[in-house]
Design a protein around this motif. Structure first.
Motif, PDB file in Angstrom:
ATOM      1  N   UNK A 169       0.864  -1.021   0.136  1.00  0.00           N
ATOM      2  CA  UNK A 169      -0.132  -0.083  -0.067  1.00  0.00           C
ATOM      3  C   UNK A 169       1.024   1.250   0.135  1.00  0.00           C
ATOM      4  N   UNK A 170       0.738   2.220  -1.078  1.00  0.00           N
ATOM      5  CA  UNK A 170       1.552   3.285  -1.230  1.00  0.00           C
ATOM      6  C   UNK A 170       0.705   4.677  -1.187  1.00  0.00           C
ATOM      7  N   UNK A 171       1.355   5.835  -0.790  1.00  0.00           N
ATOM      8  CA  UNK A 171       0.632   6.842  -0.983  1.00  0.00           C
ATOM      9  C   UNK A 171       0.598   7.345  -2.547  1.00  0.00           C
ATOM     10  N   UNK A 172      -0.637   7.696  -2.895  1.00  0.00           N
ATOM     11  CA  UNK A 172      -0.844   8.005  -4.330  1.00  0.00           C
ATOM     12  C   UNK A 172       0.215   8.950  -4.635  1.00  0.00           C
ATOM     13  N   UNK A 173       0.809   8.943  -5.898  1.00  0.00           N
ATOM     14  CA  UNK A 173       1.954   9.676  -6.554  1.00  0.00           C
ATOM     15  C   UNK A 173       3.121   9.168  -6.047  1.00  0.00           C
ATOM     16  N   UNK A 174       3.348   8.071  -5.383  1.00  0.00           N
ATOM     17  CA  UNK A 174       4.645   7.458  -4.977  1.00  0.00           C
ATOM     18  C   UNK A 174       5.488   6.952  -6.070  1.00  0.00           C
ATOM     19  N   UNK A 175       6.875   7.165  -5.942  1.00  0.00           N
ATOM     20  CA  UNK A 175       7.687   6.755  -6.894  1.00  0.00           C
ATOM     21  C   UNK A 175       7.638   5.189  -7.603  1.00  0.00           C
ATOM     22  N   UNK A 176       7.165   4.345  -6.424  1.00  0.00           N
ATOM     23  CA  UNK A 176       7.147   2.863  -6.673  1.00  0.00           C
ATOM     24  C   UNK A 176       5.765   2.488  -7.304  1.00  0.00           C
ATOM     25  N   UNK A 177       4.721   3.432  -7.290  1.00  0.00           N
ATOM     26  CA  UNK A 177       3.391   3.141  -7.881  1.00  0.00           C
ATOM     27  C   UNK A 177       3.519   3.204  -9.487  1.00  0.00           C
ATOM     28  N   UNK A 178       3.843   2.293  -9.981  1.00  0.00           N
ATOM     29  CA  UNK A 178       3.938   2.293 -11.554  1.00  0.00           C
ATOM     30  C   UNK A 178       3.024   1.201 -12.172  1.00  0.00           C
ATOM     31  N   UNK A 179       2.369   0.412 -11.165  1.00  0.00           N
ATOM     32  CA  UNK A 179       1.406  -0.619 -11.745  1.00  0.00           C
ATOM     33  C   UNK A 179       2.049  -1.824 -12.341  1.00  0.00           C
TER      34      UNK A 179
END
Length: 301
Positions: A169-179
């Motif tokens: 679970x990551x904050x929206x816009x996090x650098x690891x949130x790539x899909x």
């Protein structure tokens, strides 16, 4: 004190106003019926019927007794029915414990099954972490628990209810949130929203095993006992967390999810399944019937 059969005999005669018809309705001979009326009149010290060769009529005492007799007979019939239904599992109350995430994922389906198949059974719902549910099952304060398979407890039986896994679970816009998924090693040193060791030991230990398997360092900055609290930390941008995939549909705005990828063997290690549990010594017919209609057939002790 008058008896059920005496009141039943009185009620039948009062409604038929004919001893023969009342005896036939009760499937008994007329002399025993007359005897029951006599015993009731003796017990109450009052004549209940005026009898003649042509008709039977209620006396003032009989008219006074009739409404109360009907209420008592109705109550007895209702009580008998409730006892029969309770012994067959068609009535009663069941207290169900559940974790916060189970309340959103598994519990609604169980409630629908109970409503469809056991409409006479009332359900009492109590949210609690898995350790507290185990204590409740042992004490008898809850009958069924929806919990994580934390430890074996003597007298408590469980079986798998729902397969689950942890996701990032990551904050929206996090650098690891790539899909594209997150490798555990990429979480090394990031602020981690972590499960309490006292109340959520199962998830705490699972997260630590996952981090250790990848050689990642768990930089714990916040603790919570329930997933919704961890997700609130993440939504506030305070860090990342590992939560059950079943929580993905109930996250607050500002949280995004990524699947965990690598190392080899991760899928076998990353298991966060949900169990249904009950006490061997506190199983009523209603509990047994509810367990029978809930899918799952592998039992753990």
């Amino acid at each position: 004190m008058f008896s059920w059969i005496q009141l039943e005999s009185f009620g039948a005669v009062a409604e038929e106003l004919h001893f023969g018809a009342a005896a036939a309705r009760l499937n008994m001979a007329q002399p025993p019926l007359s005897r029951q009326i006599q015993l009731l009149e003796r017990e109450l010290g009052a004549v209940l019927f005026e009898r003649s060769s042509r008709k039977v009529e209620l006396t003032a005492a009989g008219r006074t007794l009739l409404p109360s007799a009907r209420r008592i007979l109705d109550l007895c019939s209702k009580t008998e029915l409730e006892v029969r239904r309770g012994s067959s599992g068609d009535a009663g109350a069941i207290t169900i414990g559940y974790t916060a995430i189970a309340g959103q994922s598994a519990l609604p389906g169980i409630l629908r099954l109970a409503s469809r198949h056991l409409p006479g059974v009332s359900l009492v719902l109590r949210e609690a972490v898995s350790t507290d549910q185990l204590d409740g099952l042992s004490r008898g304060s809850i009958a069924i628990g929806l919990l994580r398979p934390i430890v074996a407890r003597r007298g408590v039986v469980s079986r798998p209810l729902m397969e689950d896994r942890l996701v990032a679970a990551l904050p929206e816009g996090h650098q690891l949130a790539t899909g594209k998924g997150v490798m555990l090693k990429e979480l090394d040193g990031l602020p981690l929203m972590m499960y309490s060791t006292a109340e959520a030991r199962y998830f705490h230990d699972l997260v630590m095993r996952l981090y250790d398997s990848a050689g990642a360092r768990a930089n714990v900055t916040q603790f919570a006992s329930q997933v919704p609290a961890l997700l609130a930390f993440v939504a506030a941008g305070l860090g990342v967390s590992l939560v059950p995939a079943s929580a993905m549909g109930f996250a607050p705005p500002g949280v995004v999810f990524e699947e965990l990828v690598g190392p080899a063997g991760l899928a076998d290690l990353n298991r966060a399944d949900l169990d249904i549990a009950w006490s061997e010594s506190n199983t009523t017919p209603a509990v047994t019937r509810l367990l029978e209609i809930i899918p799952g057939d592998t039992t753990r002790r």
